[in-house]
Design a protein around this motif. Structure first.
Motif, PDB file in Angstrom:
ATOM      1  N   GLY A 121      -9.529  -1.352  -2.899  1.00 57.50           N
ATOM      2  CA  GLY A 121      -9.412  -1.959  -1.581  1.00 57.50           C
ATOM      3  C   GLY A 121     -10.643  -2.742  -1.190  1.00 57.50           C
ATOM      4  O   GLY A 121     -11.512  -3.034  -2.002  1.00 57.50           O
ATOM      5  N   ASP A 179     -10.708  -6.703  11.662  1.00 57.38           N
ATOM      6  CA  ASP A 179     -10.213  -6.144  10.403  1.00 57.38           C
ATOM      7  C   ASP A 179     -11.328  -5.368   9.723  1.00 57.38           C
ATOM      8  O   ASP A 179     -12.319  -5.939   9.260  1.00 57.38           O
ATOM      9  CB  ASP A 179      -9.715  -7.272   9.497  1.00 57.38           C
ATOM     10  CG  ASP A 179      -9.069  -6.744   8.234  1.00 57.38           C
ATOM     11  OD1 ASP A 179      -8.919  -5.505   8.109  1.00 57.38           O
ATOM     12  OD2 ASP A 179      -8.695  -7.556   7.373  1.00 57.38           O
ATOM     13  N   TYR A 199     -12.416   6.365   1.233  1.00 57.55           N
ATOM     14  CA  TYR A 199     -11.055   6.655   1.699  1.00 57.55           C
ATOM     15  C   TYR A 199     -11.002   8.029   2.370  1.00 57.55           C
ATOM     16  O   TYR A 199     -10.447   8.190   3.464  1.00 57.55           O
ATOM     17  CB  TYR A 199     -10.086   6.597   0.516  1.00 57.55           C
ATOM     18  CG  TYR A 199      -8.632   6.796   0.892  1.00 57.55           C
ATOM     19  CD1 TYR A 199      -7.810   5.708   1.184  1.00 57.55           C
ATOM     20  CD2 TYR A 199      -8.072   8.070   0.939  1.00 57.55           C
ATOM     21  CE1 TYR A 199      -6.488   5.883   1.527  1.00 57.55           C
ATOM     22  CE2 TYR A 199      -6.743   8.258   1.285  1.00 57.55           C
ATOM     23  CZ  TYR A 199      -5.958   7.160   1.572  1.00 57.55           C
ATOM     24  OH  TYR A 199      -4.638   7.350   1.912  1.00 57.55           O
ATOM     25  N   ARG A 249      -0.715  -2.169  11.299  1.00 57.43           N
ATOM     26  CA  ARG A 249      -1.545  -1.145  10.686  1.00 57.43           C
ATOM     27  C   ARG A 249      -2.023  -0.162  11.747  1.00 57.43           C
ATOM     28  O   ARG A 249      -2.089  -0.477  12.933  1.00 57.43           O
ATOM     29  CB  ARG A 249      -2.761  -1.770   9.997  1.00 57.43           C
ATOM     30  CG  ARG A 249      -2.421  -2.672   8.826  1.00 57.43           C
ATOM     31  CD  ARG A 249      -3.682  -3.290   8.256  1.00 57.43           C
ATOM     32  NE  ARG A 249      -3.402  -4.163   7.124  1.00 57.43           N
ATOM     33  CZ  ARG A 249      -4.321  -4.921   6.539  1.00 57.43           C
ATOM     34  NH1 ARG A 249      -5.574  -4.900   6.985  1.00 57.43           N
ATOM     35  NH2 ARG A 249      -3.999  -5.699   5.516  1.00 57.43           N
ATOM     36  N   SER A 256      -8.997  -2.572   4.055  1.00 58.00           N
ATOM     37  CA  SER A 256      -7.839  -1.787   3.615  1.00 58.00           C
ATOM     38  C   SER A 256      -8.182  -1.049   2.338  1.00 58.00           C
ATOM     39  O   SER A 256      -8.843  -1.603   1.452  1.00 58.00           O
ATOM     40  CB  SER A 256      -6.627  -2.703   3.362  1.00 58.00           C
ATOM     41  OG  SER A 256      -6.283  -3.436   4.514  1.00 58.00           O
ATOM     42  N   GLN A 274      -5.055   0.861  12.194  1.00 59.54           N
ATOM     43  CA  GLN A 274      -6.292   0.420  12.822  1.00 59.54           C
ATOM     44  C   GLN A 274      -6.021  -0.591  13.925  1.00 59.54           C
ATOM     45  O   GLN A 274      -6.734  -0.621  14.948  1.00 59.54           O
ATOM     46  CB  GLN A 274      -7.257  -0.156  11.786  1.00 59.54           C
ATOM     47  CG  GLN A 274      -6.744  -1.368  11.026  1.00 59.54           C
ATOM     48  CD  GLN A 274      -7.822  -1.989  10.156  1.00 59.54           C
ATOM     49  OE1 GLN A 274      -8.920  -2.274  10.617  1.00 59.54           O
ATOM     50  NE2 GLN A 274      -7.523  -2.176   8.880  1.00 59.54           N
ATOM     51  N   ASN A 276     -15.653 -10.071   2.500  1.00 55.31           N
ATOM     52  CA  ASN A 276     -15.068  -8.802   2.095  1.00 55.31           C
ATOM     53  C   ASN A 276     -15.871  -8.149   0.980  1.00 55.31           C
ATOM     54  O   ASN A 276     -16.379  -8.813   0.076  1.00 55.31           O
ATOM     55  CB  ASN A 276     -13.631  -9.023   1.613  1.00 55.31           C
ATOM     56  CG  ASN A 276     -12.704  -9.341   2.762  1.00 55.31           C
ATOM     57  OD1 ASN A 276     -12.824  -8.794   3.852  1.00 55.31           O
ATOM     58  ND2 ASN A 276     -11.768 -10.255   2.524  1.00 55.31           N
ATOM     59  N   ALA A 318       0.821  -1.208   0.000  1.00 56.70           N
ATOM     60  CA  ALA A 318       0.000   0.000   0.000  1.00 56.70           C
ATOM     61  C   ALA A 318       0.857   1.261   0.000  1.00 56.70           C
ATOM     62  O   ALA A 318       0.607   2.199  -0.762  1.00 56.70           O
ATOM     63  CB  ALA A 318      -0.933  -0.010   1.215  1.00 56.70           C
ATOM     64  N   THR A 319       1.904   1.287   0.836  1.00 55.42           N
ATOM     65  CA  THR A 319       2.741   2.481   0.937  1.00 55.42           C
ATOM     66  C   THR A 319       3.471   2.768  -0.372  1.00 55.42           C
ATOM     67  O   THR A 319       3.485   3.903  -0.857  1.00 55.42           O
ATOM     68  CB  THR A 319       3.759   2.328   2.079  1.00 55.42           C
ATOM     69  OG1 THR A 319       3.060   2.147   3.313  1.00 55.42           O
ATOM     70  CG2 THR A 319       4.644   3.558   2.181  1.00 55.42           C
ATOM     71  N   VAL A 344      -6.270   1.427  -0.667  1.00 49.97           N
ATOM     72  CA  VAL A 344      -5.014   1.914  -1.234  1.00 49.97           C
ATOM     73  C   VAL A 344      -5.326   3.087  -2.152  1.00 49.97           C
ATOM     74  O   VAL A 344      -6.050   2.937  -3.141  1.00 49.97           O
ATOM     75  CB  VAL A 344      -4.284   0.806  -2.017  1.00 49.97           C
ATOM     76  CG1 VAL A 344      -2.985   1.340  -2.603  1.00 49.97           C
ATOM     77  CG2 VAL A 344      -4.005  -0.388  -1.111  1.00 49.97           C
TER      78      VAL A 344
END
Length: 276
Positions: A217, A203, A239, A172, A206, A174, A227, A19-20, A208
């Motif tokens: 994500g 969870d 986001y 993370r 996520s 979170q 998910n 992600a970064t 991105v």
């Protein structure tokens, strides 16, 4: 400079396409296009600036499903970001990167975005157990394994993920937020000589960000039992909303409101590069 550019000049190699790394590549693309606004009009971003994203796995953002990884790869290709997968870095050189295959990639700037490592001083701190990346090994109660009076949370803690055999909680924001909220109650129980409760990671998904271009994500994660994979405009709105919620939790309503107004005013006068 009067002489021609060296092979590595104006080239940026980003190691790690999680992600970064992916977010940074997209943000840097946007920033380089703004260079001409700051008097650097002799630089042609399309021709002179090159971004190389290097990933050891066979696809970028491997934490997401292949469909979203493919979508992110296609978008980065449209941004002229050179994506190299199945490419393990063997050595960082003064003027580039050498891969395990022997190939050398010239780069003036190398950015490491391939995971986190806890500070070296944590290794064998007071005889506490640590793992290979210097994280303190903790129990589900967030107590260190060798001293029940010491607790650790966040990136410096290696915490088991209850419900997932052999898995650890990912480093993370979170996870750290949830751990902090849980630990406040546990310290109160500890002072009152009450039993401690184990912490369970929830969870929430996520996302991105690919700069101003798109977001991919998943949302909700274990909350729904499955998910919800999202991308595009809806993912961008989610986001931004989650980012604002995170700011509100840290800074409060008035500071976030004033900061948001200031960003709207300065958006076209200051470059926006986000490192997190």
């Amino acid at each position: 400079q009067a002489e021609s550019l060296r092979p590595e000049q104006l080239q940026v190699a980003i190691i790690g396409a999680g992600a970064t790394g992916v977010e940074l590549a997209a943000e840097l693309h946007n920033t380089t296009r703004a260079l001409v606004s700051y008097g650097l009009d002799r630089i042609d971003p399309e021709k002179d600036m090159k971004l190389i994203l290097i990933e050891a796995a066979d696809r970028i953002v491997p934490a997401l499903p292949p469909r979203l990884s493919d979508a992110a790869t296609k978008l980065l290709a449209k941004l002229n970001v050179n994506v190299l997968t199945s490419a393990r870095v063997a050595e960082v050189l003064p003027d580039g990167v050498r891969l395990a295959s022997g190939e050398t990639i010239p780069a003036e700037l190398v950015v490491w975005a391939a995971g986190v490592k806890a500070p070296d001083f944590l290794k064998d701190l007071g005889g506490l157990e640590t793992n290979r990346i210097n994280q303190l090994v903790v129990l589900p109660t967030l107590q260190t394994t060798r001293d029940e009076n010491i607790f650790a949370i966040g990136d410096c803690a290696a915490c088991p993920w209850l419900g997932k055999e052999g898995a650890q909680v990912p480093p993370r924001a979170q996870a750290a937020h949830q751990q902090a909220s849980h630990l406040v109650k546990q310290i109160q129980n500890r002072l009152r000589h009450k039993p401690l409760a184990p912490w369970r990671y929830r969870d929430f998904g996520s996302l991105v960000s690919l700069g101003e271009y798109s977001v991919v994500g998943n949302l909700m994660g274990s909350l729904t039992g499955s998910n919800l994979w999202i991308e595009g405009w809806f993912a961008r709105m989610m986001y931004e909303s989650l980012y604002k919620m995170h700011e509100l939790a840290l800074h409060g309503f008035w500071k976030v409101t004033l900061d948001t107004a200031a960003r709207v005013i300065t958006r076209r006068t200051e470059p926006h590069v986000k490192l997190h």
